[in-house]
Design a protein around this motif. Structure first.
Motif, mmCIF file in Angstrom:
data_model
loop_
_atom_site.group_PDB
_atom_site.id
_atom_site.type_symbol
_atom_site.label_atom_id
_atom_site.label_comp_id
_atom_site.label_asym_id
_atom_site.label_seq_id
_atom_site.Cartn_x
_atom_site.Cartn_y
_atom_site.Cartn_z
ATOM 1 N N MET A 159 -1.499 12.607 -1.126
ATOM 2 C CA MET A 159 -2.458 11.803 -1.893
ATOM 3 C C MET A 159 -1.261 10.587 -2.233
ATOM 4 O O MET A 159 -1.078 10.636 -3.645
ATOM 5 C CB MET A 159 -3.008 12.673 -2.926
ATOM 6 C CG MET A 159 -3.782 12.910 -2.629
ATOM 7 S SD MET A 159 -4.600 14.297 -3.378
ATOM 8 C CE MET A 159 -5.672 13.278 -4.706
ATOM 9 N N ASN A 160 -0.292 10.356 -1.983
ATOM 10 C CA ASN A 160 -0.038 9.029 -1.772
ATOM 11 C C ASN A 160 1.337 9.604 -2.567
ATOM 12 O O ASN A 160 1.722 9.060 -3.946
ATOM 13 C CB ASN A 160 0.149 7.775 -2.092
ATOM 14 C CG ASN A 160 -1.048 7.550 -1.198
ATOM 15 O OD1 ASN A 160 -0.595 7.530 0.144
ATOM 16 N ND2 ASN A 160 -2.153 6.732 -1.192
ATOM 17 N N ALA A 217 -3.753 3.985 0.204
ATOM 18 C CA ALA A 217 -3.625 4.508 1.632
ATOM 19 C C ALA A 217 -4.953 5.230 1.392
ATOM 20 O O ALA A 217 -5.014 6.715 0.606
ATOM 21 C CB ALA A 217 -2.614 4.778 2.345
ATOM 22 N N ASP A 218 -5.894 5.568 1.584
ATOM 23 C CA ASP A 218 -7.331 6.815 1.595
ATOM 24 C C ASP A 218 -7.520 7.002 0.458
ATOM 25 O O ASP A 218 -8.069 5.531 -0.111
ATOM 26 C CB ASP A 218 -6.642 8.123 2.554
ATOM 27 C CG ASP A 218 -7.273 9.339 3.074
ATOM 28 O OD1 ASP A 218 -8.867 8.094 3.255
ATOM 29 O OD2 ASP A 218 -6.902 10.149 3.352
ATOM 30 N N ARG A 219 -7.541 7.830 -0.245
ATOM 31 C CA ARG A 219 -8.380 8.636 -0.952
ATOM 32 C C ARG A 219 -7.748 9.118 -2.833
ATOM 33 O O ARG A 219 -8.410 8.657 -3.452
ATOM 34 C CB ARG A 219 -9.111 10.111 -1.541
ATOM 35 C CG ARG A 219 -8.687 10.936 -0.835
ATOM 36 C CD ARG A 219 -8.890 11.837 -0.332
ATOM 37 N NE ARG A 219 -8.321 13.496 0.134
ATOM 38 C CZ ARG A 219 -8.038 14.148 -0.713
ATOM 39 N NH1 ARG A 219 -8.882 14.244 -2.541
ATOM 40 N NH2 ARG A 219 -7.120 15.133 -0.490
ATOM 41 N N THR A 279 1.207 -1.292 0.240
ATOM 42 C CA THR A 279 0.064 0.167 -0.219
ATOM 43 C C THR A 279 1.092 0.926 0.032
ATOM 44 O O THR A 279 1.593 1.751 0.582
ATOM 45 C CB THR A 279 -1.022 0.101 0.834
ATOM 46 O OG1 THR A 279 -1.540 -1.074 1.699
ATOM 47 C CG2 THR A 279 -1.541 1.501 1.053
ATOM 48 N N GLU A 286 -15.784 0.060 -1.558
ATOM 49 C CA GLU A 286 -15.530 -0.915 -0.589
ATOM 50 C C GLU A 286 -15.835 -2.593 -1.129
ATOM 51 O O GLU A 286 -15.622 -3.390 -1.205
ATOM 52 C CB GLU A 286 -17.092 -0.762 -0.275
ATOM 53 C CG GLU A 286 -18.328 -1.017 -0.492
ATOM 54 C CD GLU A 286 -18.868 -0.056 -1.512
ATOM 55 O OE1 GLU A 286 -20.457 -0.105 -1.386
ATOM 56 O OE2 GLU A 286 -18.337 0.731 -1.583
ATOM 57 N N ASN A 340 -7.169 2.467 -6.315
ATOM 58 C CA ASN A 340 -8.713 2.996 -5.789
ATOM 59 C C ASN A 340 -8.795 4.754 -5.706
ATOM 60 O O ASN A 340 -9.725 5.183 -5.510
ATOM 61 C CB ASN A 340 -8.661 3.127 -4.199
ATOM 62 C CG ASN A 340 -6.949 3.095 -3.516
ATOM 63 O OD1 ASN A 340 -5.949 3.502 -4.530
ATOM 64 N ND2 ASN A 340 -6.656 4.328 -3.020
ATOM 65 N N ASN A 370 1.877 4.309 1.117
ATOM 66 C CA ASN A 370 1.513 4.780 2.177
ATOM 67 C C ASN A 370 1.371 6.768 2.404
ATOM 68 O O ASN A 370 2.739 6.904 3.585
ATOM 69 C CB ASN A 370 1.398 4.217 3.192
ATOM 70 C CG ASN A 370 1.341 4.237 4.327
ATOM 71 O OD1 ASN A 370 -0.625 4.958 4.755
ATOM 72 N ND2 ASN A 370 1.703 4.321 5.311
ATOM 73 N N ARG A 371 1.829 7.407 1.648
ATOM 74 C CA ARG A 371 1.781 9.003 2.409
ATOM 75 C C ARG A 371 0.433 9.725 1.978
ATOM 76 O O ARG A 371 0.261 10.814 1.142
ATOM 77 C CB ARG A 371 3.017 9.347 1.292
ATOM 78 C CG ARG A 371 4.554 8.242 1.020
ATOM 79 C CD ARG A 371 5.102 9.110 0.454
ATOM 80 N NE ARG A 371 5.217 11.054 1.342
ATOM 81 C CZ ARG A 371 5.368 11.895 0.509
ATOM 82 N NH1 ARG A 371 5.461 12.292 -0.387
ATOM 83 N NH2 ARG A 371 5.537 13.392 1.348
ATOM 84 N N PRO A 372 -0.708 9.291 2.951
ATOM 85 C CA PRO A 372 -2.071 10.040 2.182
ATOM 86 C C PRO A 372 -2.030 11.502 2.833
ATOM 87 O O PRO A 372 -3.623 11.869 2.114
ATOM 88 C CB PRO A 372 -2.839 9.018 3.672
ATOM 89 C CG PRO A 372 -2.227 8.392 4.659
ATOM 90 C CD PRO A 372 -0.778 8.095 3.676
ATOM 91 N N GLU A 373 -1.345 12.055 3.572
ATOM 92 C CA GLU A 373 -1.563 13.726 3.558
ATOM 93 C C GLU A 373 -0.793 14.231 2.811
ATOM 94 O O GLU A 373 -1.706 15.531 1.968
ATOM 95 C CB GLU A 373 -0.504 13.671 4.779
ATOM 96 C CG GLU A 373 1.308 13.877 4.927
ATOM 97 C CD GLU A 373 1.305 12.340 4.889
ATOM 98 O OE1 GLU A 373 2.702 11.760 4.331
ATOM 99 O OE2 GLU A 373 0.542 11.272 4.812
#
Length: 294
Positions: free
Chosen positions: A28-29, A60-62, A21, A200, A119, A23-26
């Motif tokens: 937006m990766n 990760a995230d959006r 994954t 989902e 995603n 993973n730098r969601p803050e």
């Protein structure tokens, strides 16, 4: 093997399926040089670990990956202005190797099947890193873009080799020359992705596909098949494929996997393939390193 730990990625191995994954969601990766190095290390690990039967990559995230981290402003792609050891390590002669290309070439060389679960936003390197993945699934929230011309640069990560093979030259030209962002349904219509799912449902669908491979196929046969399909579809003549097919069939035909596969079929039971990628690849693999191979 011990699970690796990373700063820009999450890594999970469950029942033979490795999930990587971004993973730098803050951010937006967004892609950084550290993420580049960690992705390569993650694929080194999945290749070396016989417990890994398939790999899923997601974000990760959006977002999936919003492209290169542009926090350096206008000098982001001016490698001469980036004086650091990790960037200098990519210099060959007077030319810096494209960092995204080192990732896509590593994915291309993977011995394990690679499934992209896209995603969310996927532009720039977030788009091009997907191209050497074997199968791509997208969320209805996914957005794609080859935005390079709108940033004053050109497609990278060997995407000019991969993209037209995936979607055809006309679509590749349109997407790259306009640089526009498009949705998952357009990606599906042009076969960039295999299927589109509600958010989902995306990871369950990706895992189900990985599970089908992991539970039913010989890992050595999958590794060989993956490399044969990627490398031979660009061969100059089908005779090249025929030569490799012939060697592979002869080698595999003598294997414990084939005996198990045939017996399992005759006995109407699931196969339990014994061969391992780490020790049972054919002696002519990798054939493309042989002198004179075209």
């Amino acid at each position: 093997m011990a699970a690796p730990t990373f700063q820009t990625l999450l890594y999970d191995l469950t029942d033979g399926i490795a999930t990587i994954t971004l993973n730098r969601p803050e951010k937006m990766n967004a892609f950084t040089n550290q993420m580049r190095a960690e992705l390569i290390a993650a694929f080194d690990h999945t290749d070396a670990d016989d417990a890994v039967r398939a790999v899923i990559i997601t974000g990760a995230d959006r977002a999936f990956c919003a492209g290169a981290d542009l926090s350096s402003g206008g000098s982001t792609f001016n490698y001469d202005a980036q004086k650091n050891a990790s960037r200098d390590a990519l210099r060959v002669g007077g030319i810096y190797r494209d960092g995204g290309g080192t990732v896509t070439l590593r994915i291309y060389e993977s011995l394990k099947p690679v499934i992209g679960a896209i995603n969310g936003a996927a532009v720039g390197i977030g788009m091009t890193m997907q191209l050497p993945m074997d199968i791509r699934l997208a969320s209805t929230k996914a957005r794609f873009g080859f935005v390079f011309a709108r940033r004053g640069i050109v497609p990278e990560a060997a995407s000019t080799w991969f993209l037209s093979r995936a979607v055809g030259m006309q679509t590749a030209m349109e997407w790259c020359m306009t640089g526009r962002v498009f949705d998952a349904q357009e990606a599906l219509a042009h076969r960039l992705v295999r299927s589109v799912h509600e958010p989902e449902d995306l990871m369950p669908a990706a895992r189900a596909l990985a599970r089908e491979i992991a539970d039913n196929a010989s890992q050595v046969s999958v590794a060989m098949t993956r490399q044969m399909l990627w490398r031979l579809h660009a061969a100059p003549h089908p005779m090249v494929a025929h030569q490799i097919d012939s060697r592979a069939i002869q080698s595999r035909g003598q294997s414990a996997d084939v005996r198990e596969g045939v017996n399992a079929f005759l006995e109407k039971r699931p196969a339990q393939f014994p061969d391992k990628v780490s020790q049972d690849m054919p002696d002519f693999f990798p054939w493309w390193d042989e002198p004179g191979f075209r």
